[in-house]
Design an enzyme around this catalytic site. Structure first.
Site, mmCIF file in Angstrom:
data_model
loop_
_atom_site.group_PDB
_atom_site.id
_atom_site.type_symbol
_atom_site.label_atom_id
_atom_site.label_comp_id
_atom_site.label_asym_id
_atom_site.label_seq_id
_atom_site.Cartn_x
_atom_site.Cartn_y
_atom_site.Cartn_z
ATOM 1 N N THR A 22 61.662 59.922 46.450
ATOM 2 C CA THR A 22 60.718 61.053 46.371
ATOM 3 C C THR A 22 59.241 60.623 46.394
ATOM 4 O O THR A 22 58.383 61.395 45.991
ATOM 5 C CB THR A 22 60.952 61.889 45.088
ATOM 6 O OG1 THR A 22 60.653 61.060 43.963
ATOM 7 C CG2 THR A 22 62.361 62.426 44.997
ATOM 8 N N TYR A 56 54.175 58.464 41.173
ATOM 9 C CA TYR A 56 54.190 59.233 42.423
ATOM 10 C C TYR A 56 53.402 60.535 42.274
ATOM 11 O O TYR A 56 53.785 61.433 41.520
ATOM 12 C CB TYR A 56 55.630 59.529 42.878
ATOM 13 C CG TYR A 56 56.467 58.294 43.158
ATOM 14 C CD1 TYR A 56 55.877 57.039 43.322
ATOM 15 C CD2 TYR A 56 57.847 58.367 43.251
ATOM 16 C CE1 TYR A 56 56.638 55.898 43.571
ATOM 17 C CE2 TYR A 56 58.617 57.236 43.507
ATOM 18 C CZ TYR A 56 58.004 56.005 43.664
ATOM 19 O OH TYR A 56 58.764 54.891 43.903
ATOM 20 N N GLN A 165 65.426 47.542 41.363
ATOM 21 C CA GLN A 165 65.121 48.301 42.582
ATOM 22 C C GLN A 165 64.138 47.481 43.412
ATOM 23 O O GLN A 165 63.038 47.194 42.946
ATOM 24 C CB GLN A 165 64.532 49.662 42.206
ATOM 25 C CG GLN A 165 64.315 50.562 43.392
ATOM 26 C CD GLN A 165 63.740 51.920 43.022
ATOM 27 O OE1 GLN A 165 62.610 52.241 43.357
ATOM 28 N NE2 GLN A 165 64.512 52.719 42.312
ATOM 29 N N TYR A 193 64.941 50.098 48.125
ATOM 30 C CA TYR A 193 63.886 51.076 48.425
ATOM 31 C C TYR A 193 63.299 50.846 49.812
ATOM 32 O O TYR A 193 63.472 49.778 50.394
ATOM 33 C CB TYR A 193 62.840 51.123 47.318
ATOM 34 C CG TYR A 193 61.770 50.060 47.191
ATOM 35 C CD1 TYR A 193 60.770 49.898 48.139
ATOM 36 C CD2 TYR A 193 61.722 49.265 46.050
ATOM 37 C CE1 TYR A 193 59.760 48.966 47.975
ATOM 38 C CE2 TYR A 193 60.711 48.318 45.878
ATOM 39 C CZ TYR A 193 59.731 48.172 46.853
ATOM 40 O OH TYR A 193 58.727 47.252 46.692
HETATM 41 N N1 NAP Z 1 60.219 50.697 43.236
HETATM 42 C C1 NAP Z 1 59.259 50.688 44.118
HETATM 43 O O1 NAP Z 1 58.273 49.958 43.984
HETATM 44 C C2 NAP Z 1 59.351 51.586 45.316
HETATM 45 C C3 NAP Z 1 58.498 51.364 46.423
HETATM 46 C C4 NAP Z 1 58.660 52.201 47.534
HETATM 47 C C5 NAP Z 1 59.616 53.208 47.523
HETATM 48 N N2 NAP Z 1 60.404 53.414 46.413
HETATM 49 C C6 NAP Z 1 61.420 54.506 46.372
HETATM 50 O O2 NAP Z 1 62.239 54.405 47.534
HETATM 51 C C7 NAP Z 1 62.189 55.631 48.252
HETATM 52 C C8 NAP Z 1 62.357 55.420 49.731
HETATM 53 O O3 NAP Z 1 61.358 54.568 50.257
HETATM 54 P P1 NAP Z 1 60.127 55.110 51.131
HETATM 55 O O4 NAP Z 1 59.877 56.521 50.846
HETATM 56 O O5 NAP Z 1 59.029 54.125 50.907
HETATM 57 O O6 NAP Z 1 60.595 54.894 52.634
HETATM 58 P P2 NAP Z 1 61.920 55.212 53.490
HETATM 59 O O7 NAP Z 1 62.901 56.005 52.744
HETATM 60 O O8 NAP Z 1 62.332 53.911 54.102
HETATM 61 O O9 NAP Z 1 61.289 56.079 54.681
HETATM 62 C C9 NAP Z 1 60.782 57.381 54.509
HETATM 63 C C10 NAP Z 1 60.235 57.834 55.853
HETATM 64 O O10 NAP Z 1 61.319 57.913 56.782
HETATM 65 C C11 NAP Z 1 61.392 59.231 57.309
HETATM 66 N N3 NAP Z 1 62.807 59.635 57.426
HETATM 67 C C12 NAP Z 1 63.722 59.755 56.425
HETATM 68 N N4 NAP Z 1 64.929 60.094 56.920
HETATM 69 C C13 NAP Z 1 64.767 60.191 58.267
HETATM 70 C C14 NAP Z 1 65.647 60.513 59.327
HETATM 71 N N5 NAP Z 1 66.930 60.787 59.113
HETATM 72 N N6 NAP Z 1 65.150 60.523 60.588
HETATM 73 C C15 NAP Z 1 63.846 60.245 60.832
HETATM 74 N N7 NAP Z 1 62.970 59.912 59.865
HETATM 75 C C16 NAP Z 1 63.421 59.898 58.588
HETATM 76 C C17 NAP Z 1 60.673 60.120 56.340
HETATM 77 O O11 NAP Z 1 60.107 61.202 57.045
HETATM 78 P P3 NAP Z 1 60.179 62.704 56.475
HETATM 79 O O12 NAP Z 1 59.414 62.686 55.202
HETATM 80 O O13 NAP Z 1 59.557 63.476 57.589
HETATM 81 O O14 NAP Z 1 61.630 63.036 56.294
HETATM 82 C C18 NAP Z 1 59.588 59.185 55.796
HETATM 83 O O15 NAP Z 1 58.491 59.158 56.674
HETATM 84 C C19 NAP Z 1 60.813 56.203 47.855
HETATM 85 O O16 NAP Z 1 60.685 57.555 48.216
HETATM 86 C C20 NAP Z 1 60.812 55.904 46.399
HETATM 87 O O17 NAP Z 1 61.610 56.827 45.686
HETATM 88 C C21 NAP Z 1 60.303 52.600 45.332
#
Ligand code: NAP
Length: 279
Positions: A22, A56, A165, A193
């Site tokens: 999220t 976030y 994570q 992630y």
């Molecule tokens: N612990 C940490 O330090 C840390 C760091 C980074 C992230 N996180 C967690 O991990 C989660 C996921 O990582 P992230 O948000 O960085 O990146 P991600 O999930 O790798 O990528 C998200 C991106 O991919 C797109 N997307 C998702 N599903 C898709 C699909 N089926 N087809 C086309 N595009 C798609 C999304 O677009 P749309 O929004 O248009 O769907 C968004 O732009 C985060 O949201 C967060 O909860 C944790």
């Protein structure tokens, strides 16, 4: 329990082992309704693990998640994360209470240290265990800790840690060298992630071509590859119903040997130790 489900060290199964991220959600009022509908559709599809953090949107993501899960709390495995500067005995209880208030719930299923800061890991362990005893959280874990940090956590009585994570996807395989084997040997699963590299993986030309040849979307292929790795729980972020539906479909994909070999050629596994990468 399904063959792919992942168990936490305390025995609880994460089923299915695919969650919903999220980050960057809840910040734009014009997108809020769609984001809430997306998370709820994800729940309908069984993606019941939702990952958020106090960082976030400065609490906006937690508030949006709270609205999305209203009336459905019992279905959800709720994960949030504390800033490192809040991970002390003095500050963690208040940080946790603030997260609970924004999320509209009385407990977190998992509370993570977001990354390592100046508070000694042993103090964070004590603070987390106290929250657990007090019923504010069911369990705790960490994020962005490399192997030496995990060793230190263990030595600081951190045996209650349920997950780490970390950044993990086809383009970020360094963790396969020693962090994931270290965790696996201790039964600690990894939450992956940015599993589709924040969308950047989707435009990789050869990867996109491979996905097309398999009649899969690139996102589905990226997630299917992660889901094959034992003890790994990818947490993609989707901002639309179409995307969360696409991502959930990865649970039904089985890759063949030829595809795996080709992916290893496109995105080679590590050949030496590298420091843990972070986004
Ligand atoms: N612990 C940490 O330090 C840390 C760091 C980074 C992230 N996180 C967690 O991990 C989660 C996921 O990582 P992230 O948000 O960085 O990146 P991600 O999930 O790798 O990528 C998200 C991106 O991919 C797109 N997307 C998702 N599903 C898709 C699909 N089926 N087809 C086309 N595009 C798609 C999304 O677009 P749309 O929004 O248009 O769907 C968004 O732009 C985060 O949201 C967060 O909860 C944790």
């Amino acid at each position: 329990m399904n063959e792919r489900d992942v168990r936490l060290p305390d025995g609880e199964a994460i089923t299915p082992p695919l969650g919903q991220g999220t980050w960057m959600m809840g910040e734009d009022p014009s997108r809020r309704a769609e984001e809430i509908a997306t998370l709820r559709r994800g729940l309908d599809l069984g993606l019941t693990l939702i990952d958020t953090a106090e960082m976030y949107g400065d609490g906006a993501s937690e508030e949006m998640v709270g609205e999305a899960i209203r009336g459905r709390r019992e279905e959800v495995f709720l994960v949030s994360k504390a800033y490192p500067q809040n991970a002390s005995e003095a500050r963690l209880p208040d940080a946790c209470r603030r997260s609970l208030r924004r999320l509209g719930t009385d407990r977190l299923d998992l509370y993570l240290l977001h990354w390592r800061g100046n508070v000694p890991l042993g103090e964070t362990v004590v603070a987390m265990e106290r929250l657990k005893r007090d019923g504010l959280i069911r369990n705790w874990g960490v994020s962005n800790l490399d192997t030496d940090d995990m060793e230190e956590l263990s030595a600081a009585d951190g045996f209650g840690c349920q997950t780490n994570q970390v950044l993990y996807n086809l383009t970020r395989r360094g963790v396969e060298w020693n962090l994931l084997p270290w965790m696996s040997s201790r039964g600690i699963p990894a939450m992956a992630y940015s599993p589709i590299e924040q969308g950047r993986l989707l435009s990789h030309p050869e990867f996109a071509l491979l996905a097309e040849g398999l009649s899969l979307s690139p996102a589905r292929l990226a997630l299917a590859w992660l889901l094959e790795r034992p003890g790994v729980i990818p947490i993609p972020k989707a901002g639309s119903v179409a995307h969360v539906e696409d991502n959930a479909g990865a649970l039904d994909v089985r890759l063949d040997e030829e595809t795996r070999t080709f992916l290893d050629k496109l995105f080679p596994p590590p050949t030496h130790r590298t420091p843990l990468e972070m986004i």
